[in-house]
Design a protein around this motif. Sequence first.
Motif, short mmCIF file in Angstrom:
data_model
loop_
_atom_site.label_atom_id
_atom_site.label_comp_id
_atom_site.label_asym_id
_atom_site.label_seq_id
_atom_site.Cartn_x
_atom_site.Cartn_y
_atom_site.Cartn_z
N ASP A 100 7.32 1.82 11.40
CA ASP A 100 6.43 1.49 12.51
C ASP A 100 4.96 1.65 12.15
O ASP A 100 4.09 0.98 12.72
CB ASP A 100 6.74 2.38 13.72
CG ASP A 100 8.11 2.09 14.31
OD1 ASP A 100 8.62 0.98 14.07
OD2 ASP A 100 8.66 2.96 15.00
N ASN A 101 4.67 2.57 11.22
CA ASN A 101 3.27 2.73 10.81
C ASN A 101 2.73 1.44 10.21
O ASN A 101 1.57 1.08 10.41
CB ASN A 101 3.16 3.85 9.77
CG ASN A 101 3.35 5.22 10.39
OD1 ASN A 101 3.16 5.40 11.59
ND2 ASN A 101 3.75 6.18 9.59
N THR A 102 3.59 0.74 9.50
CA THR A 102 3.19 -0.53 8.89
C THR A 102 3.13 -1.63 9.93
O THR A 102 2.14 -2.37 10.03
CB THR A 102 4.17 -0.91 7.76
OG1 THR A 102 4.18 0.13 6.78
CG2 THR A 102 3.76 -2.22 7.11
N MET A 103 4.21 -1.77 10.73
CA MET A 103 4.28 -2.90 11.66
C MET A 103 3.35 -2.74 12.85
O MET A 103 2.71 -3.70 13.28
CB MET A 103 5.73 -3.09 12.12
CG MET A 103 6.61 -3.64 11.00
SD MET A 103 8.27 -4.07 11.50
CE MET A 103 8.99 -2.43 11.67
N GLY A 104 3.24 -1.54 13.40
CA GLY A 104 2.35 -1.33 14.54
C GLY A 104 0.90 -1.55 14.17
O GLY A 104 0.15 -2.23 14.90
N SER A 105 0.51 -1.04 13.03
CA SER A 105 -0.89 -1.21 12.61
C SER A 105 -1.17 -2.66 12.23
O SER A 105 -2.25 -3.19 12.50
CB SER A 105 -1.20 -0.28 11.43
OG SER A 105 -0.37 -0.55 10.33
N ARG A 106 -0.18 -3.33 11.62
CA ARG A 106 -0.36 -4.73 11.24
C ARG A 106 -0.60 -5.61 12.48
O ARG A 106 -1.45 -6.50 12.47
CB ARG A 106 0.88 -5.21 10.49
CG ARG A 106 0.76 -6.58 9.86
CD ARG A 106 -0.25 -6.59 8.72
NE ARG A 106 -0.03 -5.55 7.74
CZ ARG A 106 0.85 -5.60 6.74
NH1 ARG A 106 1.58 -6.67 6.58
NH2 ARG A 106 0.96 -4.61 5.91
N MET A 107 0.12 -5.32 13.56
CA MET A 107 -0.04 -6.12 14.78
C MET A 107 -1.36 -5.84 15.48
O MET A 107 -1.93 -6.73 16.11
CB MET A 107 1.14 -5.89 15.73
CG MET A 107 2.47 -6.45 15.22
SD MET A 107 2.36 -8.17 14.65
CE MET A 107 2.00 -9.02 16.18
N ALA A 108 -1.86 -4.63 15.35
CA ALA A 108 -3.17 -4.31 15.94
C ALA A 108 -4.27 -5.10 15.24
O ALA A 108 -5.16 -5.67 15.88
CB ALA A 108 -3.43 -2.81 15.85
N VAL A 109 -4.21 -5.13 13.92
CA VAL A 109 -5.20 -5.89 13.15
C VAL A 109 -5.06 -7.39 13.45
O VAL A 109 -6.07 -8.10 13.59
CB VAL A 109 -5.02 -5.62 11.64
CG1 VAL A 109 -5.91 -6.54 10.81
CG2 VAL A 109 -5.32 -4.16 11.33
N THR A 154 8.47 3.93 21.62
CA THR A 154 7.31 4.81 21.73
C THR A 154 6.60 4.93 20.39
O THR A 154 5.37 4.92 20.31
CB THR A 154 7.73 6.19 22.23
OG1 THR A 154 8.29 6.07 23.54
CG2 THR A 154 6.55 7.15 22.29
N GLY A 155 7.39 5.03 19.32
CA GLY A 155 6.80 5.18 17.99
C GLY A 155 5.92 4.01 17.60
O GLY A 155 4.77 4.20 17.18
N VAL A 156 6.44 2.80 17.76
CA VAL A 156 5.66 1.63 17.35
C VAL A 156 4.47 1.41 18.28
O VAL A 156 3.39 0.98 17.84
CB VAL A 156 6.55 0.37 17.26
CG1 VAL A 156 6.97 -0.13 18.63
CG2 VAL A 156 5.87 -0.73 16.46
N ALA A 157 4.63 1.74 19.57
CA ALA A 157 3.53 1.59 20.52
C ALA A 157 2.41 2.59 20.22
O ALA A 157 1.22 2.24 20.29
CB ALA A 157 4.04 1.77 21.94
N ASP A 158 2.78 3.82 19.89
CA ASP A 158 1.76 4.83 19.58
C ASP A 158 0.94 4.42 18.35
O ASP A 158 -0.28 4.58 18.31
CB ASP A 158 2.43 6.19 19.32
CG ASP A 158 2.89 6.86 20.60
OD1 ASP A 158 2.49 6.43 21.70
OD2 ASP A 158 3.67 7.83 20.49
#
Length: 377
Positions: free
Chosen positions: A149-158, A180-184
């Motif tokens: 999730d650290n990779t995918m969540g941050s990638r989608m924010a960018v 919750t993990g990916v949203a955070d």
Amino acid sequence: MKVFCLTLAGALVAGPLSLPSALADTVVKIGVAGPLTGSLAQSGKDDERGVQLAINELNAQKVTIAGQPVTFQMISQNDQADPKIGVTVAQQFVDLGVSAVIGHYNSGVTIPAAKIYNDAHIPMITATASNPQLTQLGYTYVYRLGANDNTMGSRMAVFAAKTLHAKRVAVVDDRTAYGTGVADVFVDAAKKAGLEIVDREYTTDKATDFKAILTNIKPAKPDVIFYGGYYTQAGYLGRQMKTLQIDAALLGGDGICAPDVAKLADGALEGKMYCAQGGAPLKSIAGGETFREKFKKTFDADVDVYAPACYTATLTVVKAMQQANSTDPQKFAPLLKTSTFPSMLGPVKFDQTGEWVNPPVTVYKLTGSDLVPLATQ
């Protein structure tokens, strides 16, 4: 000489069960676990089929390990996306003597089940459970063949900031370990990218009515809504966004990255949904289209999302067995963290925590009923 002849004759009279065991194949059991019923059944079945296809091919190759013929047997269990059932399934696998497990699907199920496997010294490779906590528990026998999730969540924010040029973002998550993990992660990365979080709402992974949540969100006029959860709820969420005339794109991680979301949304998310998925598109990798054709011919079904990764995970386990010259998990599992294995998905190498080193991530756009890849990094 007479003694030898009498002994051999006695063995033949006794029947084939008395023949030396070296003539019989060693049966190696591979477990696969995921939701085979309920709203995520399509994903669970897709993963199961990926494992089965790998096992079909291995048995057709007549693999030998330590000079002994080996037959691989898939044992599939339905964990119903329920953490308690997942732990029960894990213990059943241990009792059945599986040599490895491919799964589970949900982070909330995989994390508690992982302890059972680790304590029993049985390697578990998940292709889908993306909560970073999984590999931070210090378990020696746990591996992830996918992006976390650290990779995918941050990638989608960018992606939201730089590609969609969004300014205002609302966030909804289903309160599961995954959602919750990916949203955070998305929230933290979005703030760093200069996005304004205008609302944060919560639901469950069983919900179908999002009108109250969307009514709260609508006055904030978000450019995008990020949903931390799975594709079934994302489909209903998208349909109700259209009903309430909320003109925003829907973003998410790999949990919403499934073709079925188009049908569940009834066209409401056409061209307005984006998601991140670990791995590269089948069309872009060597052997990808061949895999798709074999899959279709074998199961009369199309590849959904993670069958290729589950297929690759199964083959990787067997390559480790062959390299170790043993089907004993305590002998072959350590090689998963010290060796690199070629695969359809590219080199498979795990770091010391069990994470796939340099996993590719692809952003997809929902176009019609298809997820069309935009970019792989």
